[in-house]
Design an enzyme around this catalytic site. Structure first.
Site, PDB file in Angstrom:
ATOM      1  CB  THR A 234     -58.529  74.079 -49.172  1.00 19.20           C
ATOM      2  OG1 THR A 234     -58.425  74.187 -47.601  1.00 19.20           O
ATOM      3  CG2 THR A 234     -59.474  73.317 -50.042  1.00 19.20           C
TER       4      THR A 234
ATOM      5  CG  ASP B 200     -53.560  73.398 -42.875  1.00 17.92           C
ATOM      6  OD1 ASP B 200     -54.195  72.441 -43.176  1.00 17.92           O
ATOM      7  OD2 ASP B 200     -53.292  74.386 -43.093  1.00 17.92           O
ATOM      8  CB  SER B 201     -51.621  78.217 -44.835  1.00 18.49           C
ATOM      9  OG  SER B 201     -53.075  78.727 -44.266  1.00 18.49           O
ATOM     10  CB  SER B 202     -52.476  75.798 -40.250  1.00 19.43           C
ATOM     11  OG  SER B 202     -53.466  76.096 -40.548  1.00 19.43           O
TER      12      SER B 202
ATOM     13  CB  THR C 105     -58.307  80.755 -46.615  1.00 13.82           C
ATOM     14  OG1 THR C 105     -58.102  79.220 -45.402  1.00 13.82           O
ATOM     15  CG2 THR C 105     -58.725  79.989 -47.807  1.00 13.82           C
ATOM     16  CG  ASP C 106     -56.611  77.902 -42.057  1.00 12.74           C
ATOM     17  OD1 ASP C 106     -57.630  78.400 -41.754  1.00 12.74           O
ATOM     18  OD2 ASP C 106     -56.478  76.155 -41.298  1.00 12.74           O
TER      19      ASP C 106
ATOM     20  CB  THR D  57     -58.573  90.667 -41.984  1.00 11.03           C
ATOM     21  OG1 THR D  57     -58.678  89.688 -40.761  1.00 11.03           O
ATOM     22  CG2 THR D  57     -59.935  91.613 -41.840  1.00 11.03           C
TER      23      THR D  57
ATOM     24  CB  THR E  65     -59.347  98.810 -33.191  1.00 10.63           C
ATOM     25  OG1 THR E  65     -60.628  97.904 -32.336  1.00 10.63           O
ATOM     26  CG2 THR E  65     -59.032  98.657 -34.471  1.00 10.63           C
TER      27      THR E  65
ATOM     28  CB  CYS F 168     -63.413  96.913 -33.990  1.00  9.15           C
ATOM     29  SG  CYS F 168     -64.107  97.578 -32.686  1.00  9.15           S
TER      30      CYS F 168
HETATM   31  N1  ASP Z   1     -56.139  74.920 -43.414  1.00  4.63           N
HETATM   32  C1  ASP Z   1     -55.703  75.480 -44.478  1.00  4.63           C
HETATM   33  C2  ASP Z   1     -54.528  76.070 -45.118  1.00  4.63           C
HETATM   34  O1  ASP Z   1     -54.958  77.083 -44.331  1.00  4.63           O
HETATM   35  C3  ASP Z   1     -57.498  75.847 -45.463  1.00  4.63           C
HETATM   36  C4  ASP Z   1     -57.754  76.228 -46.547  1.00  4.63           C
HETATM   37  O2  ASP Z   1     -56.822  76.397 -47.356  1.00  4.63           O
HETATM   38  O3  ASP Z   1     -58.507  77.101 -47.319  1.00  4.63           O
HETATM   39  O4  ASP Z   1     -54.181  75.518 -46.092  1.00  4.63           O
END
Ligand code: ASP
Length: 338
Positions: free
Chosen positions: A13, A58-60, A90-91, A161, A272, A274
């Site tokens: 992002t 996109d990190s996904s 962030t993903d 995390t 875990t 948790c």
């Molecule tokens: N979908 C984005 C990614 O992980 C989300 C982000 O960057 O916050 O690339």
């Protein structure tokens, strides 16, 4: 002399552009935005080199292949820079932040991974602060570690995390205190920072492609599903269990599926579900049954760190017994062993 920071822009992002189809990464766009931020050329800021990855992701869409690419990129530019900032979505940021410490053996300079929830191109964003502080951390502080900086917290990468899908405080390291906190001052907790090994050269311990996986238990999970996951050629599994590491011990076929797999040499590590706390397989019968089935404790490791550690250990060429022994060691500050 101005300090020098190398920015590996992998996507995410932070550098995306608003388009009719929604936010999209575009090569060169981040540089353009950064040129329009006067603070970045202030004398107290480092000079930067920005490398836009091709493609920006996109990190996904990230895989271990991209983790290895980032590690090599840092190693290739290691001598010419004081520190490194990895801009990342962030993903899956916590996965990359968990993998890099295992690959960057002998690291003696800061590697700060960051990103943002709102892109730099928007008027209201968290990108500007995350970027500026990460650049300062990478250039002005002696932090020979892979860290994740986000929303005022400097975290050990292999302890981090993602805890919020839409908040600015999106990351935490529930089982390890932040290495630093950023408010009016940038406060780095020197006592928590790992010491660089003296005279060590940086060496990339590349991940090969071991077959490792993760499985989250849920009430009613079928032993067939578990058996399917554990089928050859699987080498290692992060089993995400309940509470202090428990699973359905009364489901005999579930326990049998685990026993058969561990007897074949599959390494099953128990983490875990948790957010906070540690696995203790001796506390309940539902945990000790897993231990008897050959499952090993992941203690307080995050599932991300356990997955990265399995990648690392199998990539070293270790057999199952050695992998299990190394899992019991704290290699990069990823686990608390009492
Ligand atoms: N979908 C984005 C990614 O992980 C989300 C982000 O960057 O916050 O690339």
């Amino acid at each position: 002399m101005r300090k020098r920071v190398y920015i590996a822009h992998t996507g995410g992002t932070i550098g995306m552009k608003r388009t009719r189809d929604g936010y999209k990464p575009e090569r060169g766009y981040l540089q353009k935005l950064m040129r329009s931020i006067p603070e970045l050329s202030h004398a107290s800021m480092p000079s930067v080199t920005i490398h836009d990855y091709e493609p920006l992701l996109d990190s996904s869409n990230m895989t271990p292949v991209e983790w290895v690419r980032i590690a090599h990129d840092i190693a290739e530019h290691y001598a010419g820079y004081d520190g490194f900032v990895v801009l990342h979505g962030t993903d899956t940021m916590a996965y990359t932040a968990s993998a890099l410490p295992f690959m960057l053996h002998g690291l003696g300079k800061p590697v700060i991974i960051t990103g943002s929830q709102i892109p730099l191109c928007e008027v209201r964003n968290d990108a500007r602060e995350n970027l500026i502080t990460s650049l300062l951390l990478a250039s002005e502080y002696d932090i020979p570690e892979v860290c994740l900086y986000f929303g005022g917290k400097l975290l050990r990468g292999c302890r981090a995390t993602k805890v919020s899908a839409d908040g600015f405080a999106a990351f935490d390291s529930p089982n390890f205190p932040p290495l630093g906190e950023v408010g009016i001052e940038i406060e780095v907790n020197r006592d928590l920072i790992r010491k660089a090994e003296r005279k060590k050269q940086l060496e990339v311990r590349e991940f090969s492609s071991p077959i490792v996986s993760a499985l989250r238990l849920f009430p009613g999970i079928s032993s067939e599903l578990v058996r399917n996951v554990l089928r050859p050629p699987l080498q290692g599994l992060v089993l995400e269990t309940y509470g202090v590491g428990n699973g359905p011990d009364q489901n005999r076929d579930f326990i049998a599926a685990l026993s058969e797999a561990t007897a074949r040499g599959v390494v099953v590590v128990d983490c875990t579900q948790c957010l906070e706390g540690t696995v203790n397989l001796a506390e309940y019968a539902a945990g000790s049954a897993l231990a008897k089935a050959g499952v090993v404790s992941g203690y307080d490791m995050t599932a991300e760190a356990a997955l990265a550690k399995l990648h690392y250990l199998f990539s070293r060429g270790y057999g199952a017994d050695r992998v299990k022994r190394e899992l019991e060691k704290d290699l990069r500050g990823e686990v608390t062993l009492r």
